[in-house]
Design an enzyme around this catalytic site. Structure first.
Site, PDB file in Angstrom:
ATOM      1  N   CYS A  17       0.673  -1.088   0.032  1.00 24.98           N
ATOM      2  CA  CYS A  17      -0.132   0.029  -0.015  1.00 24.98           C
ATOM      3  C   CYS A  17       0.764   1.387   0.138  1.00 24.98           C
ATOM      4  CB  CYS A  17      -0.851   0.107   1.272  1.00 24.98           C
ATOM      5  SG  CYS A  17      -2.090  -1.181   1.413  1.00 24.98           S
ATOM      6  N   GLY A  43       1.170  -0.198  -4.980  1.00 27.36           N
ATOM      7  CA  GLY A  43      -0.318  -0.988  -4.977  1.00 27.36           C
ATOM      8  C   GLY A  43      -0.823  -0.624  -6.344  1.00 27.36           C
ATOM      9  N   ASN A 118      -1.127   1.484   5.870  1.00 32.02           N
ATOM     10  CA  ASN A 118      -0.152   0.691   4.696  1.00 32.02           C
ATOM     11  C   ASN A 118       0.568  -0.468   6.090  1.00 32.02           C
ATOM     12  OD1 ASN A 118       2.134  -0.525   3.406  1.00 32.02           O
ATOM     13  ND2 ASN A 118       3.219   1.443   3.777  1.00 32.02           N
ATOM     14  N   GLY A 119       0.591  -1.805   5.906  1.00 30.26           N
ATOM     15  CA  GLY A 119       0.976  -2.563   6.742  1.00 30.26           C
ATOM     16  C   GLY A 119       0.241  -3.623   7.205  1.00 30.26           C
ATOM     17  N   TYR A 263      14.600  -2.722  -2.716  1.00 29.51           N
ATOM     18  CA  TYR A 263      13.580  -2.988  -3.684  1.00 29.51           C
ATOM     19  C   TYR A 263      12.298  -2.177  -3.828  1.00 29.51           C
ATOM     20  CZ  TYR A 263       9.983  -5.129  -6.566  1.00 29.51           C
ATOM     21  OH  TYR A 263       8.901  -5.526  -7.473  1.00 29.51           O
TER      22      TYR A 263
END
Ligand code: SF4
Length: 489
Positions: A17, A43, A118-119, A263
């Site tokens: 996300c 996302g 996000n998570g 990345y």
């Protein structure tokens, strides 16, 4: 039969996300959409936005890319107001449905609240069961709804106190943003595993607009200035009086996700004060120092392998060549009508540049090996283009464990490095040799001296199996999570 190209077919770990929140901007919806566009790599399956115009909330949630959703100016016009939060989502399962698209919104006795995060909460399943037993009715399968219900049943009176009450019950890695009628709120988990930054926009009339977002690249596209990282365990409350900071948790040693540098993050972002592009080049240089092999060319697996291959090339003195060209226009829904065409999948995304490969001893540089399927096809393709030798160099340590902190990874049994030695992996992907950067080397490249004492600065559980946040929802030693009820975000 599913003829669509599954998002996981690129054989990468995926960030799940990206978030953007804006306070006091005359074009809040359009600017938030731009920020979400810059975070598209975090996302791609769905996107959503909630705005507030001073008296009412407005929302849009849709499947697909940011451009597919906000390109229609009627959508942006419908998202009225100078305050907004937005979210891009990458789902872990094929059942991405509109009800799971964030931000989630709920009406409370104190007013409306929209939440995006996000998570991943590692006790979400247990919390959800307890909440259902208390009579809470869940509308979605996302962790974010757990926050909503915990806030709803809290006995505190203010939204911030209720949020703190909720945060003290959850365990996990998260960066959360929320929009109320009077404030924009941002929170990072106590270890700061997932990123969240604060930025500002100086308006012509002298007023300030505030931005909360996952990466600095989202600030750049909207002309905002970086102010600072939200600190691990910090809550920032933004309203017309400015920014207030609350730190309700005991201070802990931070454990930022080291894979952001390798990345996930966009190379033009700055994470925790470190430019990602520079970090990747230094990681590539360290990899060259650790795993020298005589060769004629360094070739990155595009796009993510490019900066580390550049660092590798400079350090080793071996020329850098674009031996693999990536086709950026392969859509996620590309139809592959037969098994033969499906087998060619990697060639839809990557083509060998024969001129640079034929007769050469090639070092391929990539950021990770997850299941190994793409690595095998790429090595095969480079050999078919006439390479005399193919050596694979990886700018992360072997990925031996799944991530439970908001990154989409296959279960452990499907990770190539969890079941094979490096020699076996080299044979399986068909490379003449294979080497990964060492864990100490990775930390040295990130500016630490490589001694064990320097390690706790980051989360590196997918390489080490040392999970810094407890995993109460896990059901066995293989670290398989009870994910039947709850998806990561
Ligand atoms: S387990 Fe790996 S991918 Fe997940 S947060 Fe930790 S370092 Fe990042």
């Amino acid at each position: 039969m599913d003829f669509s190209m599954h998002p996981h077919d690129d054989d990468k770990m995926h960030e799940e996300c990206g978030v953007v929140g804006l306070w006091n901007h005359p074009d809040a919806a359009a600017v938030t959409a731009l920020g979400l566009h810059a975070l598209q790599h975090r996302g791609q399956e769905s996107t959503g936005m909630v705005t507030h115009d001073g008296s009412r909330f407005h929302s849009h949630r849709g499947m697909g890319l940011v451009g597919d959703n906000y390109g229609d100016e009627r959508v942006i016009r419908g998202l009225a107001g100078a305050r907004a939060i937005g979210h891009n989502r990458y789902a872990t399962t094929g059942d991405t449905v509109l009800r799971n698209v964030q931000p989630l919104y709920a009406d409370f006795e104190f007013g409306g609240l929209a939440v995006a995060h996000n998570g991943n909460l590692t006790n979400a399943t247990a919390l959800r069961r307890a909440l259902v037993r208390r009579g809470c009715l869940f509308q979605s399968t996302t962790d974010s709804e757990v926050f909503i219900h915990l806030i709803a049943i809290s006995l505190y009176s203010t939204v911030v106190d209720r949020l703190i009450d909720a945060l003290k019950q959850v365990i996990g890695a998260y960066a959360l943003i929320a929009l109320t009628e009077n404030s924009l709120i941002g929170v990072r988990d106590p270890l700061g595993v997932r990123p969240l930054i604060l930025g500002e926009v100086k308006h012509a009339d002298g007023s300030i607009g505030w931005v909360l977002t996952s990466e600095t690249c989202a600030l750049d596209i909207i002309g905002a200035e970086f102010v600072r990282d939200v600190e691990p365990g910090e809550i920032v409350v933004i309203d017309d009086t400015g920014v207030r900071s609350i730190k309700p948790f005991p201070r802990m040693a931070p454990r930022f996700c080291v894979f952001e540098y390798i990345y996930f993050a966009r190379p033009d972002s700055v994470m925790e004060g470190m430019p990602v592009y520079d970090a990747r080049k230094r990681i590539g240089a360290q990899l060259a120092r650790e795993s020298h092999v005589d060769a004629d060319v360094i070739v990155p697996v595009p796009d993510s392998g490019v900066p580390s291959a550049m660092g590798y090339s400079v350090e080793s003195g071996i020329p850098f060549e674009l031996g693999i060209i990536r086709n950026h226009y392969v859509g996620r829904t590309f139809i592959e009508p037969t098994d033969t065409i499906r087998h060619l999948g990697v060639k839809l995304k990557h083509s060998a540049n024969k001129v640079t490969l034929a007769g050469k001893r090639v070092i391929l540089v990539d950021d990770s090996i997850v299941r190994g399927t793409t690595s095998r096809k790429i090595v095969e393709m480079v050999r078919a283009a006439g390479a005399a030798e193919v050596h694979m160099r990886i700018s992360s340590p072997p990925t031996t464990h799944s991530c439970f902190y908001g990154i989409d990874t296959p279960e452990r049994g499907k990770l190539l490095a969890a079941r094979h030695s490096i020699e076996q992996m080299a044979e399986l992907i068909g490379a003449d040799s294979l080497a990964f950067i060492s864990r100490d080397g990775l930390y040295r490249a990130l500016g630490h001296d490589g001694r064990n004492t320097a390690r706790p600065q980051y989360c590196d559980a997918c390489f080490s199996g040392e999970y810094p946040i407890p995993l109460p929802d896990m059901i066995d030693g293989d670290a398989r999570q009870l994910s039947l009820l709850t998806e990561t975000n």
